[in-house]
Every structure is written in structure tokens, then in C-alpha cells.
Write an enzyme that holds these catalytic residues in place. Structure first.
Site, PDB file in Angstrom:
ATOM      1  N   LYS A 273       0.856  -1.199   0.000  1.00 27.34           N
ATOM      2  CA  LYS A 273       0.000   0.000   0.000  1.00 27.34           C
ATOM      3  C   LYS A 273       0.886   1.241   0.000  1.00 27.34           C
ATOM      4  CE  LYS A 273      -3.233   2.583   3.008  1.00 27.34           C
ATOM      5  NZ  LYS A 273      -4.161   2.530   4.160  1.00 27.34           N
ATOM      6  N   LYS A 285     -10.063  12.982   7.932  1.00 26.55           N
ATOM      7  CA  LYS A 285      -9.619  12.646   9.281  1.00 26.55           C
ATOM      8  C   LYS A 285      -9.564  13.916  10.133  1.00 26.55           C
ATOM      9  CE  LYS A 285      -6.512   8.839   7.906  1.00 26.55           C
ATOM     10  NZ  LYS A 285      -7.166   7.710   8.600  1.00 26.55           N
ATOM     11  N   ASP A 297       1.627   6.427   5.438  1.00 27.42           N
ATOM     12  CA  ASP A 297       0.654   5.464   4.928  1.00 27.42           C
ATOM     13  C   ASP A 297       1.163   4.747   3.668  1.00 27.42           C
ATOM     14  OD1 ASP A 297      -1.743   4.226   5.522  1.00 27.42           O
ATOM     15  OD2 ASP A 297      -2.960   5.590   4.303  1.00 27.42           O
ATOM     16  N   ASP A 356     -12.137   6.939   3.606  1.00 31.38           N
ATOM     17  CA  ASP A 356     -10.933   6.701   4.412  1.00 31.38           C
ATOM     18  C   ASP A 356     -10.546   5.216   4.416  1.00 31.38           C
ATOM     19  OD1 ASP A 356      -8.790   7.451   5.920  1.00 31.38           O
ATOM     20  OD2 ASP A 356      -9.909   7.733   7.786  1.00 31.38           O
ATOM     21  N   ARG A 360      -7.548  -0.636   0.902  1.00 34.11           N
ATOM     22  CA  ARG A 360      -8.026  -1.883   0.303  1.00 34.11           C
ATOM     23  C   ARG A 360      -8.410  -1.692  -1.158  1.00 34.11           C
ATOM     24  NH1 ARG A 360     -12.510  -2.240   4.899  1.00 34.11           N
ATOM     25  NH2 ARG A 360     -10.781  -1.205   5.954  1.00 34.11           N
TER      26      ARG A 360
HETATM   27  N1  BES Z   1      -4.261   4.546   6.855  1.00 36.96           N
HETATM   28  C1  BES Z   1      -5.389   4.262   7.635  1.00 36.96           C
HETATM   29  C2  BES Z   1      -5.112   3.259   8.755  1.00 36.96           C
HETATM   30  C3  BES Z   1      -4.179   3.710   9.835  1.00 36.96           C
HETATM   31  C4  BES Z   1      -4.682   4.199  11.021  1.00 36.96           C
HETATM   32  C5  BES Z   1      -2.826   3.552   9.708  1.00 36.96           C
HETATM   33  C6  BES Z   1      -3.831   4.566  12.045  1.00 36.96           C
HETATM   34  C7  BES Z   1      -1.963   3.913  10.738  1.00 36.96           C
HETATM   35  C8  BES Z   1      -2.465   4.429  11.897  1.00 36.96           C
HETATM   36  C9  BES Z   1      -6.496   3.666   6.768  1.00 36.96           C
HETATM   37  O1  BES Z   1      -6.537   4.102   5.465  1.00 36.96           O
HETATM   38  C10 BES Z   1      -7.802   4.041   7.391  1.00 36.96           C
HETATM   39  O2  BES Z   1      -8.089   5.195   7.452  1.00 36.96           O
HETATM   40  N2  BES Z   1      -8.563   3.037   7.820  1.00 36.96           N
HETATM   41  C11 BES Z   1      -9.819   3.248   8.413  1.00 36.96           C
HETATM   42  C12 BES Z   1     -10.746   2.179   7.909  1.00 36.96           C
HETATM   43  C13 BES Z   1     -12.183   2.373   8.314  1.00 36.96           C
HETATM   44  C14 BES Z   1     -12.749   3.602   7.657  1.00 36.96           C
HETATM   45  C15 BES Z   1     -12.960   1.146   7.929  1.00 36.96           C
HETATM   46  C16 BES Z   1      -9.669   3.183   9.923  1.00 36.96           C
HETATM   47  O3  BES Z   1      -8.882   2.352  10.408  1.00 36.96           O
HETATM   48  O4  BES Z   1     -10.311   3.949  10.612  1.00 36.96           O
HETATM   49 ZN    ZN Z   2      -4.737   4.738   4.661  1.00 38.34          ZN
HETATM   50 MN    MN Z   3      -7.642   5.908   5.250  1.00 37.50          MN
END
Ligand code: BES
Ligand code: ZN
Ligand code: MN
Length: 516
Positions: A273, A285, A297, A356, A360
Site C-alpha cells: 500500500k 480525518k 501510509d 478513508d 483496500r
Molecule cells: N491509513 C489508515 C489506517 C491507519 C490508522 C494507519 C492509524 C496507521 C495508523 C487507513 O486508510 C484508514 O483510514 N482506515 C480506516 C478504515 C475504516 C474507515 C474502515 C480506519 O482504520 O479507521
Molecule cells: Zn490509509
Molecule cells: Mn484511510
């Protein structure tokens, strides 16, 4: 004064840094010398005679793991507590890291490893001269790492020399370990540099330029796909995430082909990723510390690329194809909206219910492309800073691992044990699959509130076509908030060494072991 909007910058300072590591029979000439001291038993020979357990305890040093006590003098002698003694390579890496941090003013270090190799009463099976020398090298180089490329006055005393004191008969094996340790430390440092570099300095296009420039030096073929080529390929996941950005997306395809490879050569696909910056998109965010870390990221892509730079030097005999899926995730008038439906490579449609959950989406295109290769991979492994849920579940020291194949999971675990990049297997529980249903498309990009790690993995599992597959969610482990043994503050480079060791030791899983 000109304001640099589009900074020109070398984003990989670690590549030009050299450390001379020698295997020696004594510590002569070093600025600081480590002496390992366990919590019990006789003090090691060679310390000043007035030192005894009571005197050390009065100075606050009991030999507890991680404690250090510097005895003034030239050279500086640093006592390093090892608790019950060093019985694993991970403990040795940690002990050398503690020493290197305590001796931060010294450019030239020495570590006496003879006692570690001849320790009795402990299980020393894994403590071979080669692994010990490798771990010591990694511990010293990685704990001295500091990202200072953008500081006007760099303050870190660079490590210039490290002498590993060993018996003559261990020298040959130790030299091999030192070489491997240097390769792997450089691999992790490169990943850290890429992560620590600010997002404007390292856009997807600049990342692709860098990979194209240095990949061939490490024996990698590099192919870069720009926006138009991604349109032609039908990579709707990557394009959909990129839609809000003024920066172009890039897919970077890497190939390592071992010398003398033929039809029998195992083939591994690695997918990373590469979200160069994750603002969340329209599902923006909040402006907190977590958001501020979102330049990291892309650590999955950084880990894949960095690990692949080590394959030729480590003598890997597996053919490896890497897929780096790079873009930032930005809100704007052109951004993907909630309710939009993207078409992934291969035709699967996905309703975006949260912009967000973008990782995936970009990974799905690459997983499909990996399954379509003329020479089908024997296994696919992906690595991604995918879910905050991984961090909630396992914290910042252990990554989540999921797999549809036990052999892949075991090989990943073995590599993680070697590099001390902990992973913990979580279940790919298909009972939650229903949560990924959409009223208007084949899939939704989010499920319910719980089991976020599993839901994200179940989403990816839809795109691997039943091939043996492993998944590493490194959201929690991508960053260290402060110096912690071999992890230096900032990007940890987590996964780069793990994937290098994994790919080097890779064996194709038995064909009938595929249980997806
Ligand atoms: N890049 C983030 C995940 C992340 C969170 C990485 C904290 C490192 C530290 C990812 O793209 C994300 O935002 N995921 C969401 C998914 C949700 C919307 C289903 C999350 O984890 O809140
Ligand atoms: Zn992300
Ligand atoms: Mn995200």
C-alpha cells in the site's frame, strides 16, 4: 527569497552512509566498549577491581534488561544489563541497541560477543556466530538511525566503526553475518527514509522516479504505470482513490529474477500500500496526531521496495514481483464521493461508503494483476498500513497477520521471529463476509464497527483468486513515538527486513495446501 513549492530532495540519505564493521580479536581503538552484565552471577572479567554488585547497585545498575551504566574513561566502558542473559538473537540485537544509544557520542564502538557465544546454561541453539554478528550489526546501525536530511544542523554522531570481538574460529561465519546485517540494516533504513520524508517531497511520481533511478542498481527491473496506463489497465481502485488529488497516481512494478532461474524457480508476488498521504478524502480525518502521521501510509510500499533491494545481495533464489500502489488520498471537488462505485481491475464493483477505507481499494487492483501474471505466483503477500483496528488490537509492537494458507503464515512467522518484527495471526473469519455486501455494487468497502482487521482482510481475500496468500497489517507498527531499542523515533521501517528474510527463505507452499 524563493519559496520551494516543489522541493528537489534526495529522499534516501541512508543509501550513501557507510559503516565499517569488522570482526576483531580485541576492542583496541574503539571510543566505547560494551560489557554485557546479567542480573545474577559473577561480573564479567576485565572490569575495574573496585566494581562489585553492591557498588553497581548503588549507582542504580542491577543488570536488568535494557539498563546501561557508562563508566567514564577512554575508551568509555558501557555496562549493558541483559537480565537473565542473552539467549536469543532478538535479545542480542536489543542489547547492542541499548549500548549504541548509551554511547551516542561515540563514532567508533566495540562489542565483545565471546561470552554470548560460549554462554552455558542457556539455550544457545539459535546463537550461531553468523546470526549473532548479523543481529549485532542490525542493532547498532538501526538504533543510531536518525532522519536529519531536513535539519539545518544535523546533530547525530554517525556510527563510523563497529568492532565485533569474537574468537578466531568464529571469524569466518561472523563476517558473513556482518555482511547480511549491513544489507538488512540498509534495507530498513531505506524504508525509514522513505517514510520519514514529507509528503510533498515524496509524491507518488517522485517515488516512482526514485525507484526507477535506484532500482536497477540493485538488480531490479522497474516498470512505472502513469494515470493513462492505469486507465487502460482498468485500475479503478487506485484511480478512484486518486480522484481528489492534483498529484498523479503511479503503479510501480518491480521484478527480481534470480540468476539461472528456470521453470522450477518459485515465484512470489509482494503488494504494498503506497498512500503517500492519507487525509481520509471526503471522509476527512480529524487534525490530530494520528492524521499527522499519515505521510507514513506508504510504509507497505516502502517495505516491499526496500526489501527487494536486498534480494540479489542476499542471494535469493525465488523470483519476486513487487507491486507498489501509489497515490495520496485527498478531498477536493473531484474526489470520490460516498456512494460512488469503483470498478476494480477484473470487473468487481465496489461501493465506497467511506473514502478513508482507501487502502483496500488500491490493493485490490494489484492483487488482481498479480493473479493474472503469465507465471502465476506460488504465493502473494501484501503489506499495508490498513486499519486503525490493528493498532487497537495489537498495539505498536505487533503487526496483524492473516492468511488463507498455513504454510505462508508459518513462513511469515519464522521471518518475523528472525527480525523481531512481531506478528500475530488473526483469523480470516468468513462469517463476517456478509458485512461487505452492498445494495448497489458487488462489495462495500467497509463493514460494521467491529473486527476491522478481519473485515479489511476479507475484502482483500476477494481479489486473490484462491492463491496462497498472506496479509500484514502494519498500521500499529509503522511508527515509534520515541526511541525504543532498534526502533528509532519516526518510521520504524517495519516489514522491510521481515519481507527480505521471508523472500530469501521462501518455499512454494504445497499445491493442495491451499485452503481458501
Ligand atoms: N491509513 C489508515 C489506517 C491507519 C490508522 C494507519 C492509524 C496507521 C495508523 C487507513 O486508510 C484508514 O483510514 N482506515 C480506516 C478504515 C475504516 C474507515 C474502515 C480506519 O482504520 O479507521
Ligand atoms: Zn490509509
Ligand atoms: Mn484511510
Amino acid at each position: 527569497m524563493t519559496v520551494v513549492i516543489d522541493p528537489a530532495f534526495d529522499p534516501a540519505p541512508s543509501l550513501s552512509r557507510e559503516v565499517a564493521i569488522t570482526v576483531a580479536t580485541d576492542a583496541a581503538g574503539a571510543g566505547a566498549v560494551a560489557v554485557f552484565v546479567a542480573a545474577e552471577g559473577d561480573l564479567p572479567a576485565g572490569l575495574p577491581t573496585e566494581l562489585n554488585r553492591d557498588a553497581l547497585a548503588a549507582a542504580g545498575f542491577t543488570g536488568k534488561k535494557g539498563q546501561t551504566l557508562a563508566l567514564p574513561g577512554s575508551p568509555l566502558t558501557v555496562l549493558v544489563g541483559t537480565g537473565k542473559g542473552v539467549s536469543t538473537v532478538a535479545q542480542l540485537r536489543d542489547a547492542v541497541a541499548s549500548f549504541t544509544r548509551a554511547a551516542r557520542e561515540s563514532a567508533s564502538l566495540a562489542v565483545d560477543l565471546r561470552a554470548v557465544l560460549s554462554a552455558d546454561g542457556v539455550d544457545v541453539a539459535e546463537l550461531t556466530a553468523e546470526l549473532v554478528a548479523q543481529a549485532a550489526t542490525e542493532g547498532a546501525v538501526l538504533s543510531r538511525y536518525r532522519f536529519e536530511a531536513l535539519k539545518t544542523d544535523a546533530k547525530t554522531v554517525q556510527l563510523e566503526k563497529l568492532a565485533l570481538v569474537l574468537a578466531d574460529e568464529d571469524a569466518e561465519a561472523a563476517e558473513i553475518g556482518v555482511e547480511r546485517g549491513l544489507i538488512l540494516a540498509r534495507t530498513a533504513s531505506l524504508a525509514r527514509d522513505l517514510g520519514n520524508t514529507p509528503p510533498r517531497h515524496l509524491s507518488a511520481a517522485k517515488f516512482a522516479d526514485l525507484v526507477s533511478a535506484i532500482g536497477p542498481d540493485f538488480g531490479l527491473e522497474v516498470e512505472v504505470f502513469d494515470r493513462q496506463q492505469l486507465i487502460d489497465l482498468g485500475c479503478g481502485g487506485l484511480l478512484g482513490v486518486n480522484a481528489g488529488s492534483i498529484e498523479e497516481p503511479r503503479m510501480i512494478k518491480l521484478r527480481y529474477v534470480p540468476e539461472g532461474s528456470d521453470d522450477e524457480t518459485p515465484h512470489l508476488a509482494l503488494v504494498g500500500k503506497g498512500i503517500m498521504y492519507d487525509s481520509g478524502g471526503i471522509s476527512l480525518k480529524p487534525s490530530n496526531a494520528m492524521h499527522a502521521a499519515m505521510k507514513l501510509d506508504m510504509m507497505g510500499a516502502a517495505a516491499v521496495f526496500s526489501s527487494m533491494t536486498s534480494l540479489r545481495e542476499l542471494g535469493a533464489t525465488t523470483a519476486v514481483t513487487g507491486w507498489l500502489m501509489c497515490t495520496d488520498n485527498m478531498p477536493s471537488g473531484s474526489a470520490t464521493k460516498l456512494g460512488d462505485v469503483l470498478t476494480i481491475r477484473g470487473g468487481t464493483t465496489v461501493e465506497v461508503k467511506n473514502t478513508d477505507a482507501e487502502g483496500r481499494l488500491v490493493m485490490a487492483d494489484a492483487l488482481v494483476l498479480a493473479t493474472e501474471e503469465e507465471r502465476r505466483p506460488d504465493a502473494i503477500v501484501d503489506i499495508a498500513t490498513l486499519t486503525g483496528a490493528a493498532m487497537m488490537a495489537l498495539g505498536t509492537k505487533t503487526a496483524a497477520m492473516l492468511a488463507n494458507n498455513d504454510e505462508v503464515a508459518e513462513q511469515l512467522q519464522a521471518a518475523a521471529d528472525l527480525t523481531d518484527e512481531n506478528t500475530w495471526r488473526m483469523p480470516l473469519d468468513h462469517r463476517y463476509r456478509d458485512q461487505l455486501k452492498s445494495d448497489v455494487a458487488d462489495l462495500s468497502n467497509i463493514g460494521g464497527q467491529y473486527a476491522g482487521v478481519i473485515l479489511a482482510a476479507l475484502f482483500l481475500n476477494e481479489f486473490v483468486d484462491g492463491l496462497p496468500w498472506g496479509h500484514l497489517d502494519i498500521a500499529g507498527t509503522m511508527q515509534a513515538e520515541s526511541d525504543d531499542l532498534w526502533r528509532s523515533t519516526g518510521s520504524t521501517g517495519f516489514g522491510a527486513r521481515l519481507l527480505a528474510e521471508f523472500a530469501t527463505a521462501f518455499e512454494a507452499p504445497a499445491k493442495d495446501a491451499d485452503e481458501s
